[in-house]
Motif scaffolding. Structure first.
Motif, PDB file in Angstrom:
ATOM      1  N   ALA A  17       0.897  -1.212  -0.057  1.00  0.00           N
ATOM      2  CA  ALA A  17       0.000  -0.074  -0.099  1.00  0.00           C
ATOM      3  C   ALA A  17       1.044   1.254  -0.057  1.00  0.00           C
ATOM      4  N   CYS A  46       0.999   5.684   3.270  1.00  0.00           N
ATOM      5  CA  CYS A  46       1.403   4.212   3.308  1.00  0.00           C
ATOM      6  C   CYS A  46       1.246   3.590   4.587  1.00  0.00           C
ATOM      7  N   PHE A  47       1.516   2.050   4.843  1.00  0.00           N
ATOM      8  CA  PHE A  47       1.431   1.477   6.371  1.00  0.00           C
ATOM      9  C   PHE A  47       2.812   1.086   6.867  1.00  0.00           C
ATOM     10  N   ILE A  86      -1.371   2.554  12.831  1.00  0.00           N
ATOM     11  CA  ILE A  86      -1.552   1.188  13.114  1.00  0.00           C
ATOM     12  C   ILE A  86      -2.481   0.856  14.363  1.00  0.00           C
ATOM     13  N   ASN A  87      -3.757   0.275  14.138  1.00  0.00           N
ATOM     14  CA  ASN A  87      -4.469   0.162  15.291  1.00  0.00           C
ATOM     15  C   ASN A  87      -3.701  -1.028  16.182  1.00  0.00           C
ATOM     16  N   THR A  92      -8.179  -2.418  19.946  1.00  0.00           N
ATOM     17  CA  THR A  92      -9.293  -2.431  19.031  1.00  0.00           C
ATOM     18  C   THR A  92     -10.334  -3.354  19.446  1.00  0.00           C
ATOM     19  N   SER A 109     -17.292  -2.628  10.267  1.00  0.00           N
ATOM     20  CA  SER A 109     -15.636  -2.447  10.185  1.00  0.00           C
ATOM     21  C   SER A 109     -15.418  -1.632   9.091  1.00  0.00           C
ATOM     22  N   GLY A 111     -12.314  -1.364   7.555  1.00  0.00           N
ATOM     23  CA  GLY A 111     -11.231  -2.177   6.722  1.00  0.00           C
ATOM     24  C   GLY A 111     -10.273  -1.064   6.747  1.00  0.00           C
ATOM     25  N   VAL A 112      -9.055  -1.524   5.867  1.00  0.00           N
ATOM     26  CA  VAL A 112      -8.075  -0.842   5.922  1.00  0.00           C
ATOM     27  C   VAL A 112      -8.169   0.679   5.324  1.00  0.00           C
ATOM     28  N   ARG A 113      -7.779   1.777   5.846  1.00  0.00           N
ATOM     29  CA  ARG A 113      -7.955   3.122   5.342  1.00  0.00           C
ATOM     30  C   ARG A 113      -6.617   3.791   5.363  1.00  0.00           C
ATOM     31  N   MET A 114      -6.307   4.546   4.306  1.00  0.00           N
ATOM     32  CA  MET A 114      -4.920   5.246   4.237  1.00  0.00           C
ATOM     33  C   MET A 114      -5.166   6.617   4.481  1.00  0.00           C
ATOM     34  N   CYS A 127      -6.475   2.635  18.886  1.00  0.00           N
ATOM     35  CA  CYS A 127      -7.071   2.536  17.534  1.00  0.00           C
ATOM     36  C   CYS A 127      -8.018   3.393  17.334  1.00  0.00           C
TER      37      CYS A 127
END
Length: 174
Positions: A17, A46-47, A86-87, A92, A109, A111-114, A127
């Motif tokens: 990502a 990015c993560f 990052i949770n 969480t 949920s 999901g992953v969010r940037m 979280c």
């Protein structure tokens, strides 16, 4: 800018990502005058901090290539902004438990969010929760940062109930 997207595609594994986006372009004040300069602003997301550390060199290469091909001088100033958020797994799970009793079947949920978020700078475990506060009427529903967004104020009471319940759930875990 297409060049940034192509560079990201070449530099990183497709499963990584990584986002570099131009979010503002400011140039000139008149329709009939070619401006002598333009200022572009953007965001990088990015993560993985190792990915993020590669952004400045990638931006420099892309800018140099565009500058050479167009005969222009391009200067890049990269400011990294907040780190990836990052949770924490335990936080969480506590939040999920606290939210379930408040929101029931409305809990989703995301999901992953940037998202770019200063909250990531906190050193403590954390979280991220997004409280839905938009209009129930689809015609009046806009994203949070839209100038048309109008919060449904009743959502604030639900948010307060959640945070109080989170504190209670966290206390039970201690």
């Amino acid at each position: 800018m297409e060049e940034l997207q192509r560079a990201l595609a070449r530099e990183f594994d497709p499963q990584t990502a990584a986002l570099l986006g131009v979010t503002s372009f400011q140039a000139g004040q008149s329709a009939n005058v070619i401006p002598d300069r333009a200022v572009l602003l953007g965001t990088g997301r990015c993560f993985d901090t190792a990915v993020r550390e590669r952004f400045p060199a990638l931006l420099e290469r892309v800018a140099r290539g565009i500058g050479e091909s167009t005969g222009t001088e391009i200067r890049v100033r990269y400011e990294p902004g907040p780190p990836p958020l990052i949770n924490d797994a335990a936080c969480t799970e506590t939040a999920r438990r606290a939210a379930a009793s408040i929101f029931g079947d409305r809990l989703r949920s995301g999901g992953v969010r940037m998202s770019g978020e200063d909250f990531a700078k906190y050193e403590n475990p954390k979280c991220f929760l997004a409280l839905g506060g938009g209009s129930a009427d689809a015609e009046k529903r806009y994203p949070n940062h839209s100038p048309q967004f109008q919060i449904e104020e009743s959502a604030l009471a639900s948010g307060v109930r959640f945070f109080v319940n989170y504190a209670v759930c966290y206390g039970e875990e201690l």
